[in-house]
Design a protein around this motif. Structure first.
Motif, mmCIF file in Angstrom:
data_model
loop_
_atom_site.group_PDB
_atom_site.id
_atom_site.type_symbol
_atom_site.label_atom_id
_atom_site.label_comp_id
_atom_site.label_asym_id
_atom_site.label_seq_id
_atom_site.Cartn_x
_atom_site.Cartn_y
_atom_site.Cartn_z
ATOM 1 N N GLU A 586 0.550 -1.097 -0.376
ATOM 2 C CA GLU A 586 -0.218 -0.037 0.306
ATOM 3 C C GLU A 586 0.650 1.171 0.072
ATOM 4 O O GLU A 586 0.548 2.491 -0.504
ATOM 5 N N ASN A 587 1.938 1.264 0.929
ATOM 6 C CA ASN A 587 3.185 2.255 0.927
ATOM 7 C C ASN A 587 4.257 2.145 -0.632
ATOM 8 O O ASN A 587 4.920 3.545 -0.161
ATOM 9 N N ILE A 588 3.479 2.115 -1.685
ATOM 10 C CA ILE A 588 5.037 1.339 -3.048
ATOM 11 C C ILE A 588 4.464 1.677 -3.757
ATOM 12 O O ILE A 588 3.057 2.243 -4.314
ATOM 13 N N THR A 589 4.688 3.047 -4.723
ATOM 14 C CA THR A 589 4.347 3.559 -5.849
ATOM 15 C C THR A 589 5.048 3.454 -6.957
ATOM 16 O O THR A 589 6.591 3.305 -6.858
ATOM 17 N N VAL A 590 4.826 3.064 -8.485
ATOM 18 C CA VAL A 590 5.724 3.017 -9.079
ATOM 19 C C VAL A 590 5.103 4.115 -10.340
ATOM 20 O O VAL A 590 4.467 3.579 -11.367
ATOM 21 N N ARG A 591 6.012 4.680 -10.660
ATOM 22 C CA ARG A 591 6.216 4.958 -11.997
ATOM 23 C C ARG A 591 7.284 4.292 -13.192
ATOM 24 O O ARG A 591 8.310 4.394 -12.644
ATOM 25 N N SER A 592 6.611 4.954 -14.399
ATOM 26 C CA SER A 592 7.826 4.679 -15.439
ATOM 27 C C SER A 592 7.836 6.223 -16.617
ATOM 28 O O SER A 592 6.968 6.024 -16.528
ATOM 29 N N ILE A 593 9.332 6.005 -16.542
ATOM 30 C CA ILE A 593 9.148 7.511 -17.944
ATOM 31 C C ILE A 593 9.975 6.957 -19.089
ATOM 32 O O ILE A 593 10.879 6.174 -19.521
ATOM 33 N N VAL A 594 9.040 7.128 -20.286
ATOM 34 C CA VAL A 594 10.018 7.424 -21.268
ATOM 35 C C VAL A 594 9.241 8.025 -22.342
ATOM 36 O O VAL A 594 8.002 7.905 -22.152
ATOM 37 N N GLY A 595 10.001 8.465 -23.395
ATOM 38 C CA GLY A 595 10.037 9.394 -23.825
ATOM 39 C C GLY A 595 10.774 9.842 -25.329
ATOM 40 O O GLY A 595 11.579 9.149 -25.062
ATOM 41 N N GLU A 596 11.259 10.879 -25.009
ATOM 42 C CA GLU A 596 12.484 11.077 -26.543
ATOM 43 C C GLU A 596 13.907 10.655 -25.616
ATOM 44 O O GLU A 596 14.286 10.015 -27.055
ATOM 45 N N TYR A 597 14.748 10.280 -24.782
ATOM 46 C CA TYR A 597 15.216 10.137 -24.365
ATOM 47 C C TYR A 597 15.372 8.532 -23.583
ATOM 48 O O TYR A 597 14.226 8.529 -22.864
ATOM 49 N N LEU A 598 15.976 7.419 -23.314
ATOM 50 C CA LEU A 598 16.358 6.668 -22.812
ATOM 51 C C LEU A 598 16.532 6.763 -21.454
ATOM 52 O O LEU A 598 17.903 6.795 -21.383
ATOM 53 N N GLU A 599 15.544 6.225 -19.606
ATOM 54 C CA GLU A 599 16.651 6.649 -19.340
ATOM 55 C C GLU A 599 17.269 5.362 -18.230
ATOM 56 O O GLU A 599 16.272 4.050 -18.422
ATOM 57 N N HIS A 600 18.377 5.530 -18.756
ATOM 58 C CA HIS A 600 19.213 4.915 -18.018
ATOM 59 C C HIS A 600 19.701 5.148 -16.824
ATOM 60 O O HIS A 600 20.231 3.830 -16.197
ATOM 61 N N SER A 601 20.288 6.177 -16.444
ATOM 62 C CA SER A 601 20.609 5.892 -14.744
ATOM 63 C C SER A 601 19.344 5.460 -13.764
ATOM 64 O O SER A 601 18.389 4.881 -13.771
ATOM 65 N N ARG A 602 20.868 5.218 -12.875
ATOM 66 C CA ARG A 602 20.399 3.866 -11.771
ATOM 67 C C ARG A 602 20.703 5.145 -11.066
ATOM 68 O O ARG A 602 21.323 5.471 -10.626
ATOM 69 N N LEU A 603 20.270 5.658 -9.840
ATOM 70 C CA LEU A 603 20.254 6.528 -8.172
ATOM 71 C C LEU A 603 19.112 5.430 -7.700
ATOM 72 O O LEU A 603 18.048 4.947 -7.488
ATOM 73 N N TYR A 604 19.641 5.512 -6.442
ATOM 74 C CA TYR A 604 19.108 3.893 -4.848
ATOM 75 C C TYR A 604 18.935 5.737 -3.625
ATOM 76 O O TYR A 604 20.321 5.772 -3.112
ATOM 77 N N TYR A 605 17.964 6.694 -3.782
ATOM 78 C CA TYR A 605 17.842 7.049 -1.789
ATOM 79 C C TYR A 605 17.678 6.824 -0.673
ATOM 80 O O TYR A 605 16.520 5.369 -0.812
ATOM 81 N N PHE A 606 18.083 6.381 -0.102
ATOM 82 C CA PHE A 606 17.422 5.987 1.606
ATOM 83 C C PHE A 606 17.939 7.048 2.978
ATOM 84 O O PHE A 606 19.302 7.397 2.736
ATOM 85 N N HIS A 607 17.170 7.142 2.758
ATOM 86 C CA HIS A 607 16.238 8.874 3.325
ATOM 87 C C HIS A 607 17.135 7.947 5.370
ATOM 88 O O HIS A 607 18.082 9.228 5.840
ATOM 89 N N ASN A 608 17.301 7.281 6.000
ATOM 90 C CA ASN A 608 18.839 6.628 6.766
ATOM 91 C C ASN A 608 17.774 8.028 8.047
ATOM 92 O O ASN A 608 19.432 8.397 8.309
ATOM 93 N N HIS A 683 13.213 15.912 -19.892
ATOM 94 C CA HIS A 683 13.650 15.900 -20.718
ATOM 95 C C HIS A 683 13.710 16.904 -21.193
ATOM 96 O O HIS A 683 15.095 17.558 -22.098
ATOM 97 N N LYS A 684 12.978 18.226 -20.986
ATOM 98 C CA LYS A 684 13.274 19.158 -21.436
ATOM 99 C C LYS A 684 14.139 20.740 -20.205
ATOM 100 O O LYS A 684 14.751 21.183 -20.107
ATOM 101 N N LEU A 685 13.364 19.972 -18.959
ATOM 102 C CA LEU A 685 13.985 20.761 -18.562
ATOM 103 C C LEU A 685 15.292 20.979 -17.530
ATOM 104 O O LEU A 685 15.785 21.592 -17.292
ATOM 105 N N PHE A 686 15.698 19.635 -17.256
ATOM 106 C CA PHE A 686 16.824 19.650 -17.105
ATOM 107 C C PHE A 686 18.362 20.250 -17.589
ATOM 108 O O PHE A 686 18.656 20.512 -17.841
ATOM 109 N N TYR A 687 17.604 20.672 -18.943
ATOM 110 C CA TYR A 687 18.448 21.519 -20.664
ATOM 111 C C TYR A 687 17.754 22.802 -19.695
ATOM 112 O O TYR A 687 19.384 22.962 -19.955
ATOM 113 N N SER A 688 16.739 23.599 -18.747
ATOM 114 C CA SER A 688 16.082 24.689 -19.248
ATOM 115 C C SER A 688 16.898 24.879 -18.188
ATOM 116 O O SER A 688 17.479 26.775 -18.193
ATOM 117 N N ARG A 689 17.611 24.455 -17.260
ATOM 118 C CA ARG A 689 17.759 24.495 -15.675
ATOM 119 C C ARG A 689 17.109 25.852 -15.093
ATOM 120 O O ARG A 689 17.206 26.455 -14.378
#
Length: 701
Positions: A586-608, A683-689
């Protein structure tokens, strides 16, 4: 009843089928081809990508399934289905996808061709002058390359090559007053352009090569009656696994070369054929290849939509395709040009591709090849670009007398031949080349430059999620780190000793590595969040990956969710976890991002509990990543760079243009901005700053 039973079993399982999840991913790619906001050429690009994806899916995933079926081995899908019921479910779903794919091509895309300056026409639709040009092309170029191969009592069955268009021509002769029907196969050479191009004043006409051959097929069959002409294409099993061996002297290069040859003879797992094929031909082929109607895909129009790349890449249309903005300077680099050797002594740099160029990495490597103070270069290579500057730099470094060690992964799927060839070039130049590690595939991305500076030696380290490929670095999103920090340098040095020699380090401070301990280390990080949640402390997990499939880690996510940990997953492709199920996730959400660029980066965040840990790197949450690959995740220790990584995750979670929200049943719902909601396209935001670089971490979880 059986269909209902299978569907119920799939619904009840707490895991989503990996293969069915992948087909849903390809639907998200097909969705891009349906997007009327994109140009016709960009839509055709995504259509071609769906075709390439499906080819690989059949070669590898369906091929793997047939390895079990053909050799009588038991296999249970994540849904709990055995191999044969699952085969039926999988191929039924694949048929549904192909039907939707071709409906999109025929009904939504093809009608737009003419008004955008091109068309795909049959020979009969050409003018008389154009037909004469086509006739000349057939006589001079196509005809000499065609080789009819008859199959009858006197001729054995020919080897039909994987994924080449083939005509099955049924002919009839009367011998001793008895009609004899025979099948002759004509494969269309793969080195000819799929379309013959004709320039009209107002448009470019693309004529499919198979239609030219069909038009002139009688030239190959003189004095016999042609009963039917049938175009088809086969896909063979391309899944193979290296034999497990403890023999460290095994010649893996030769082994791969042998496997590449057998790939050409792999069992047929799919047959694409045009409508109303000859019953005689189909009977022969089904019996020969041990396939049935589930493996046969009847195509309503152009077989092999990968051929659309010829139209997309045509010089006249390139200006009308998606325009990639120029890369921006990384946040951790000054705008003015700096001496990277000097700058990295004092600063770490986080690169976020393609928004940041790969140039700092390639330029550093090229400079190292010429720098008189550089003693050596060590690098892992998984995939390279054509005419790679990386290879050129390593060759130059070896020529200049530097010690160059390269681990080339020759088991990089479909790049095996290229990597063998590039590795042999480096060997000839004097580089120390290792071709993979025993039974493991080396997927990690690491580079180390060793430079003598006065009385000491400085180690310059690059580690990331993406390949050392200048071409894909413009199309894939990835993260990577440049640093001279001694902790990273020590860890990476130790890691190279492990993968190129026989060493077992006690522990790494900043790295999580596989195949030994990564799964357990990630599980411990998840359990730590669950413990904090149970104590009433702040907790949270945000992970961005390509695929989520490992059951052990999924089960830990479920336990953490039950403990109250908010878990936000950004999974581009396969996701075997069910989000939002009552009393499970119940506390898990999943989204997929598919667009002009192939999302290949892996990032793991733990609040700790406020002392957050963020890792980047090459590994997804998959069995193969933990057990059958050499992978590494790196801790982002620098506080400023950690905020940058959190920023990337934050805006990925806010995206409402390229995002699809996964539902409990495994289906996906396209995210769209509400009426008064800010439009956020990452896919536009990170170019525009045009975004805040000071994200409050609490907003993440």
């Amino acid at each position: 009843m059986l269909v209902n039973k299978v569907s119920d079993q799939i619904k009840k399982s707490k895991y989503i089928s990996r293969d069915l999840s992948w087909l849903r991913f390809n639907y998200r790619v097909l969705d891009q081809a349906r997007d009327t906001n994109k140009s016709i050429f960009d839509r055709l690009k995504f259509m071609a990508i769906t075709a390439s994806n499906l080819d690989e899916f059949f070669m590898i995933r369906v091929g793997s399934l047939y390895n079990y079926i053909d050799y009588g081995k038991e296999r249970h899908d994540y849904s709990g289905l055995r191999e044969l019921p699952f085969r039926k479910k999988l191929l039924d779903y694949a048929h549904r996808f192909v039907n939707d794919q071709y409906l999109t091509y025929s009904n939504e895309l093809k009608p737009l061709f003419s008004k955008h300056g091109f068309d795909v026409l049959q020979v009969e639709e050409l003018t008389e002058i154009e037909q004469k040009k086509v006739d000349s092309y057939f006589k001079n170029t196509i005809f000499p390359l065609l080789t009819p191969m008859v199959y009858d009592n006197y001729h054995g069955f020919p080897l039909l090559m994987n994924q080449l268009l083939t005509f099955g021509v049924v002919t009839r002769t009367t011998e001793e007053q008895k009609a004899q029907d025979r099948v002759t196969f004509v494969q269309i050479p793969g080195n000819l352009a799929r379309f013959y191009e004709i320039n009209r004043k107002d448009k470019i006409i693309f004529v499919p090569i198979e239609e030219i051959i069909r038009w002139k097929i009688k030239k190959l069959f003189r004095n016999v009656e042609i009963v039917s002409v049938n175009l088809f294409r086969i896909t063979r099993n391309g899944d193979f696994t290296l034999e497990e061996s403890d023999d460290i002297d095994a010649d893996f290069v030769q082994e791969i070369k042998v496997k590449l040859r057998t790939r050409k003879k792999g069992r047929v797992v799919r047959m694409e054929v045009e409508r109303n094929p000859s019953p005689l031909m189909m009977k022969i082929l089904k019996e020969r290849w041990v396939i049935d109607n589930a493996n046969v895909f009847t195509m309503a129009s152009l077989i092999d939509l990968r051929s659309l790349w010829q139209i997309i890449n045509h010089r006249q249309f390139k200006e009308r395709c998606f325009k990639q903005p120029p890369p921006v300077t990384p946040l951790s680099l000054p705008a003015e040009t700096v001496d990277m050797f000097e700058y990295l002594k004092e600063h770490d740099v986080l690169l976020h591709h393609p928004y940041n160029s790969m140039e700092p990495v390639v330029a550093l490597l090229e400079r190292a090849a010429e720098d008189p103070y550089v003693l050596g270069i060590k690098q892992t290579i998984y995939r390279l670009a054509d005419q790679s500057r990386v290879t050129a730099a390593l060759l130059k470094a070896a020529e200049n007398g530097k010690h160059v060690s390269v681990l080339f992964e020759v088991k990089a799927r479909f790049d095996e031949e290229r990597n063998i060839k590039e590795g042999e070039r480096l060997e000839k130049a004097g580089c120390f080349v290792i071709y993979g590690i025993s039974k493991y595939k080396t997927h990690t991305k690491m580079l180390m430059i060793i430079r003598k500076e006065g009385e000491k030696v400085t180690r310059y380290v690059h580690i990331g999620s993406g390949n050392y490929n200048e071409q894909t670095a413009r199309l894939y999103t990835d993260v990577s780190l440049l640093t001279t920090d001694e902790v990273y340098a020590h860890d990476v040095s130790e890691f190279f000793n492990v993968i190129t020699g026989h060493s077992r380090p006690n522990e790494y401070k900043y790295l999580l590595t596989s195949p030994n301990s990564m799964r357990q280390q990630l599980i411990e990080l998840i359990r730590n969040e669950a413990r904090n949640a149970k104590k009433g402390l702040k907790s949270g997990i945000v992970i961005k990956i390509n695929s989520l499939e490992d059951k052990e880690v999924i089960d830990e996510f479920y336990k953490a969710s039950k403990a109250g940990v908010p878990i936000k997953l950004i999974v581009r492709g396969i996701c075997c976890l069910r989000p939002g199920r009552e009393e499970l996730s119940e506390n898990i959400t999943v989204r997929s991002i598919v667009g002009e660029y192939l999302e290949h980066s892996r990032l793991y965040y733990f609040h700790n509990n406020g002392e957050s840990k963020v890792y980047g790197g090459s590994a997804d949450i998959m069995v193969r990543s933990f057990d059958r690959r050499v992978e590494a995740l790196f801790l982002i220790a620098n506080e400023e760079l950690k905020r940058e990584a959190i920023n990337i995750l934050h805006y990925n979670l806010l995206d409402n243009v390229n995002s699809y929200i996964m539902r409990e049943d495994g289906t996906y719902l396209k995210k769209r901005p509400a009426a008064n909601e800010e439009v956020i396209d990452v896919h536009k935001l990170f170019y525009s700053r045009a975004y805040s670089t000071e994200v409050v971490e609490a907003e993440l979880v």
